[in-house]
Structure formats: structure tokens, C-alpha cells
Scaffold this motif. Structure first.
Motif, mmCIF file in Angstrom:
data_model
loop_
_atom_site.group_PDB
_atom_site.id
_atom_site.type_symbol
_atom_site.label_atom_id
_atom_site.label_comp_id
_atom_site.label_asym_id
_atom_site.label_seq_id
_atom_site.Cartn_x
_atom_site.Cartn_y
_atom_site.Cartn_z
ATOM 1 N N MET A 252 3.837 -0.176 17.275
ATOM 2 C CA MET A 252 2.490 -0.411 16.777
ATOM 3 C C MET A 252 1.750 -1.197 17.845
ATOM 4 S SD MET A 252 1.409 -2.346 13.324
ATOM 5 C CE MET A 252 -0.275 -2.618 12.865
ATOM 6 N N TYR B 184 5.374 7.415 16.241
ATOM 7 C CA TYR B 184 6.522 7.746 15.411
ATOM 8 C C TYR B 184 7.325 8.852 16.087
ATOM 9 C CZ TYR B 184 4.385 5.334 11.384
ATOM 10 O OH TYR B 184 3.842 4.401 10.538
ATOM 11 N N LEU C 59 1.826 -4.141 8.847
ATOM 12 C CA LEU C 59 0.937 -3.013 8.656
ATOM 13 C C LEU C 59 1.561 -1.678 9.012
ATOM 14 C CD1 LEU C 59 -2.361 -4.611 9.976
ATOM 15 C CD2 LEU C 59 -1.592 -4.352 7.627
ATOM 16 N N GLU C 60 2.749 -1.697 9.608
ATOM 17 C CA GLU C 60 3.384 -0.416 9.942
ATOM 18 C C GLU C 60 3.726 0.315 8.657
ATOM 19 O OE1 GLU C 60 4.155 -3.662 11.038
ATOM 20 O OE2 GLU C 60 6.182 -3.256 11.789
ATOM 21 N N GLN C 61 3.516 1.620 8.648
ATOM 22 C CA GLN C 61 3.899 2.427 7.509
ATOM 23 C C GLN C 61 5.282 3.013 7.749
ATOM 24 O OE1 GLN C 61 0.962 5.283 6.212
ATOM 25 N NE2 GLN C 61 -0.699 3.821 6.513
ATOM 26 N N PHE C 62 6.108 2.927 6.713
ATOM 27 C CA PHE C 62 7.442 3.499 6.759
ATOM 28 C C PHE C 62 7.506 4.642 5.756
ATOM 29 C CE2 PHE C 62 9.556 0.583 9.572
ATOM 30 C CZ PHE C 62 8.692 -0.494 9.565
ATOM 31 N N PHE C 63 8.226 5.686 6.140
ATOM 32 C CA PHE C 63 8.220 6.909 5.363
ATOM 33 C C PHE C 63 9.492 7.093 4.552
ATOM 34 C CE2 PHE C 63 4.421 9.150 6.762
ATOM 35 C CZ PHE C 63 4.063 8.421 7.880
ATOM 36 N N GLY C 64 9.325 7.718 3.393
ATOM 37 C CA GLY C 64 10.461 8.158 2.622
ATOM 38 C C GLY C 64 11.041 9.428 3.209
ATOM 39 N N TYR D 154 -4.110 7.445 -0.987
ATOM 40 C CA TYR D 154 -3.496 6.145 -0.779
ATOM 41 C C TYR D 154 -3.888 5.224 -1.920
ATOM 42 C CZ TYR D 154 -7.890 4.348 1.302
ATOM 43 O OH TYR D 154 -9.188 3.966 1.548
ATOM 44 N N TYR E 273 1.162 5.649 0.116
ATOM 45 C CA TYR E 273 0.461 6.797 0.677
ATOM 46 C C TYR E 273 1.219 8.084 0.374
ATOM 47 C CZ TYR E 273 -1.361 2.937 3.482
ATOM 48 O OH TYR E 273 -1.912 1.744 3.887
ATOM 49 N N LEU F 246 -0.217 3.734 16.300
ATOM 50 C CA LEU F 246 1.222 3.741 16.047
ATOM 51 C C LEU F 246 1.855 5.001 16.624
ATOM 52 C CD1 LEU F 246 -0.379 2.576 13.290
ATOM 53 C CD2 LEU F 246 1.980 2.103 12.666
ATOM 54 N N GLU G 191 -4.691 3.770 12.920
ATOM 55 C CA GLU G 191 -4.908 3.110 11.637
ATOM 56 C C GLU G 191 -6.365 2.691 11.524
ATOM 57 O OE1 GLU G 191 -2.799 -0.560 11.314
ATOM 58 O OE2 GLU G 191 -2.586 -0.331 9.160
ATOM 59 N N ASN H 196 0.874 -1.170 0.000
ATOM 60 C CA ASN H 196 0.000 0.000 0.000
ATOM 61 C C ASN H 196 0.917 1.227 0.000
ATOM 62 O OD1 ASN H 196 -2.154 -1.715 0.198
ATOM 63 N ND2 ASN H 196 -2.740 -1.106 2.271
ATOM 64 N N PHE I 65 9.477 4.971 12.629
ATOM 65 C CA PHE I 65 8.522 4.130 13.353
ATOM 66 C C PHE I 65 9.067 3.727 14.721
ATOM 67 C CE2 PHE I 65 5.294 1.025 13.926
ATOM 68 C CZ PHE I 65 5.892 -0.121 14.419
#
Lengths: 113, 111
Positions: B48, B36, A100-105, A49, A34, B34, B92, A32, B45
Motif C-alpha cells: 500500500m 495485489y 486501510l488495506e483490503q483483504f479478500f475472502g 460497499y 465490499y 495498492l 483507493e 468496511n 495484498f
């Protein structure tokens, strides 16, 4: 491991000019994806998204659009920038294997003058 | 309307202090919460949380979720100047796993 690339890192554009920000992801399949914007004094706001190629969901109506032409590529565009489009634009991806954790650029800092 | 509220908005402490950051939420179709950490650039991160009452721990940082009272706390013990950052809480939601962020708590740890 997953890596998210965003470019450019910094951008200064005049009002009314077009915009194209690109995000590519390595090390994962079918993530996924975003787009978030962080404006001064405000929290991170979800813009778009995507759960797959060609599938885009918009969270906030605005003069921006997004496209996902390939599995690991996500593009944010505008035909005519407004002053209010200034901000820090972040692309995020979910982790491989159902995480499911989102990681950022690293983000793109856009200033519209 | 979905809401994620963090408190305090900003905090200044001395090195060695313990801090507690709060996050309350009202979100339909909750899946997880979550945390951050954001320094100058992109958020990184931390935790969670999906289940109530189970503490997650990483070094001096720990966090817990209360799904009945709809809040979470992030604790940092023996703070260091490197802990100075904005701490973001996000919830989420079910569809597309979109994150709804709070405005963050800005923490400054002074030597």
C-alpha cells in the motif's frame, strides 16, 4: 488475525433463479465490507460497499442487491439471475485498527447457464 | 471518469529476469495505491503506497509511487516460477475507501 469466509465456493445456477452469497468476517470489529465481481477478461469491479450495519452503497446499477444484517456479515442477492451475472465474486474487508488495506475472502465462482 | 491503467497486459520472462510492471491512474479524491497478486483464487495484498518517492520493499518485490505523474511501478527481481500470477493495481478513493482496480498484468515466468 482477520479471516474472511465465503460460501459456497462454486455455484451453478439457471438463468432466472435467485441468488444468495454470504460473507462473514472474523477477527475484526466494524470493518468496511465490499463485494467485487471479476468477469472473464475484465478487472475487478466494485459492486457494493458498506461502512456499517444497514448501510449499503451501490457502485454499479444492476439486478443485484446487498445487505448487512450484522456487523461482520455481508450478503449479496439477486431475485433473478442473468447470464451476464456469471463471474468470480469476492468479498473484502478492511483490517482492524484503522488499517486501510483490503483483504479478500476466497471467493465464489458463479456460473449462470 | 476514474481510470486505472496497467501495462503491459501480459508478460513472459525467463527465471532470473527482472520485471517492471506499470500502473497509471486518474482518480478523484485519491487516498492510496495498492498492489495485489492473484494466482488461481483471491488476490493477496502486496503493498500500500500513500506517499510519493518512498519505496516499499518485501524480499524481491518493491514498489514506488509518483503522485505528481500519477503512476506507480512494481519491480520483481530475480524472478521465480512462483511469481507467475496476475498482478493487480488498485487506487483507493476517499469515500468508503472503495478500490478502483486496473485490469491487471499477467506475468508468466518460465524455467
Amino acid at each position: 488475525s482477520q479471516t474472511i469466509h465465503q460460501w459456497p465456493a462454486t455455484l451453478v445456477q439457471p438463468v432466472g433463479s435467485p441468488l444468495s452469497l454470504e460473507c462473514t468476517v472474523e477477527g475484526t470489529s466494524n470493518p468496511n465490507l465490499y463485494w467485487y465481481r471479476q468477469a472473464a477478461g475484465r478487472g475487478l469491479q466494485l459492486l457494493f460497499y458498506s461502512v456499517g450495519i444497514g448501510q449499503i452503497s451501490s457502485e454499479v446499477p444492476q439486478n443485484l442487491s446487498a445487505s448487512r444484517p450484522q456487523d461482520r456479515q455481508f450478503i449479496l442477492s439477486s431475485k433473478k439471475l442473468l447470464l451476464s451475472d456469471s463471474g468470480f465474486y469476492l468479498c473484502a474487508s478492511t483490517r482492524l485498527a484503522g488499517g486501510l488495506e483490503q483483504f479478500f475472502g476466497p471467493g465464489t465462482r458463479l456460473t449462470v447457464l | 471518469e476514474d481510470k486505472v491503467v496497467q501495462s503491459p497486459l501480459s508478460l513472459v520472462v525467463h527465471e532470473g529476469d527482472t520485471v517492471t510492471l506499470n500502473c497509471s491512474y486518474e482518480v478523484t479524491n485519491f487516498r492510496s495505491l495498492l498492489w495485489y497478486k492473484q494466482e488461481k483464487k483471491a488476490p493477496t495484498f502486496l503493498f500500500m503506497l500513500t506517499s510519493s518517492g518512498i519505496e516499499k520493499k518485501s524480499g524481491r518485490l518493491s514498489s514506488i509511487l509518483d503522485k505528481k505523474e500519477l503512476f506507480s511501478i512494481l519491480n520483481i527481481t530475480a524472478t521465480q516460477t512462483g511469481d507467475s500470477a496476475v498482478y493487480l493495481c488498485a487506487v483507493e478513493k476517499g469515500s468508503g475507501y472503495a478500490l478502483n482496480f486496473g485490469k491487471g498484468t499477467s506475468l508468466l515466468v518460465t524455467p
